[in-house]
Design a protein around this motif. Sequence first.
Motif, PDB file in Angstrom:
ATOM      1  N   ARG A 108       0.797  -1.230   0.000  1.00  0.00           N
ATOM      2  CA  ARG A 108       0.000   0.000   0.000  1.00  0.00           C
ATOM      3  C   ARG A 108       0.825   1.273   0.000  1.00  0.00           C
ATOM      4  NH1 ARG A 108      -4.701  -1.846   4.112  1.00  0.00           N
ATOM      5  NH2 ARG A 108      -4.002   0.024   5.176  1.00  0.00           N
ATOM      6  N   GLU A 113       0.904   3.834  -3.186  1.00  0.00           N
ATOM      7  CA  GLU A 113       0.557   5.246  -3.014  1.00  0.00           C
ATOM      8  C   GLU A 113       1.669   6.139  -3.564  1.00  0.00           C
ATOM      9  OE1 GLU A 113       0.305   8.344   0.702  1.00  0.00           O
ATOM     10  OE2 GLU A 113      -0.414   6.308   1.056  1.00  0.00           O
ATOM     11  N   HIS A 161      -7.733   0.888 -10.300  1.00  0.00           N
ATOM     12  CA  HIS A 161      -7.156   1.805  -9.313  1.00  0.00           C
ATOM     13  C   HIS A 161      -8.211   2.155  -8.253  1.00  0.00           C
ATOM     14  CE1 HIS A 161      -3.881   4.514  -8.220  1.00  0.00           C
ATOM     15  NE2 HIS A 161      -4.804   5.396  -7.890  1.00  0.00           N
ATOM     16  N   GLN A 220      -8.049   1.343  -4.235  1.00  0.00           N
ATOM     17  CA  GLN A 220      -8.160   2.388  -3.215  1.00  0.00           C
ATOM     18  C   GLN A 220      -9.359   2.154  -2.304  1.00  0.00           C
ATOM     19  OE1 GLN A 220      -5.688   4.886  -2.891  1.00  0.00           O
ATOM     20  NE2 GLN A 220      -6.695   4.796  -0.922  1.00  0.00           N
TER      21      GLN A 220
END
Length: 191
Positions: A101, A105, A156, A160
């Motif tokens: 993660r 990011e 995406h 998220q």
Amino acid sequence: MRDSETESETGLRSRLIDVGVELVATEGAQALTLREIARRAGVSHGAPRHHFPTHLELLSAIARVGFARLGERASAIGEGTPREQIATLARAYLEFALHNRGMYELMFRHDLLESGHLGLRDTSLPLFGRLVDLITRARPDTNARLVAGALWANLHGIAQLWTWGSLQLATGTEDFEPLLRATLDAHLGDG
């Protein structure tokens, strides 16, 4: 400069990147300060500036590692129909995003991609090109670049929203596979 000095400088550059990769894995992208990376690498807080004149350049070098790792996963998608390969690629993308993660990011920070440091955009585009190629073969009747963009945006978003727990709550599922199948069907037709 002697060869040993060059190796030492190259070694420090690599160590700073490695420390950053470890830091983003354990503490997230927000922990990637020059001072903290230098501290963990065991050098003065000014040392990173000798190799990375700006913070963005160091972050870009760390993000390149993430793109390389994602690219390795993408290159191992194997054989099958174009749709099967797209499904495998999409699954690898989601698994990477969910298990990395902080790196994920960092990799998609707009300021890093736009900065042009270390050709980060050039590092990220081959994966998209691979998706476009597969969609061209799976759906020759469409504008593959647009379908690839829509599919990527959808993936995406899944990554998220899954990370935040929103999709699990909204869909009542604890497995992203049904969402992945629905996404592929929406962009590629029923398969």
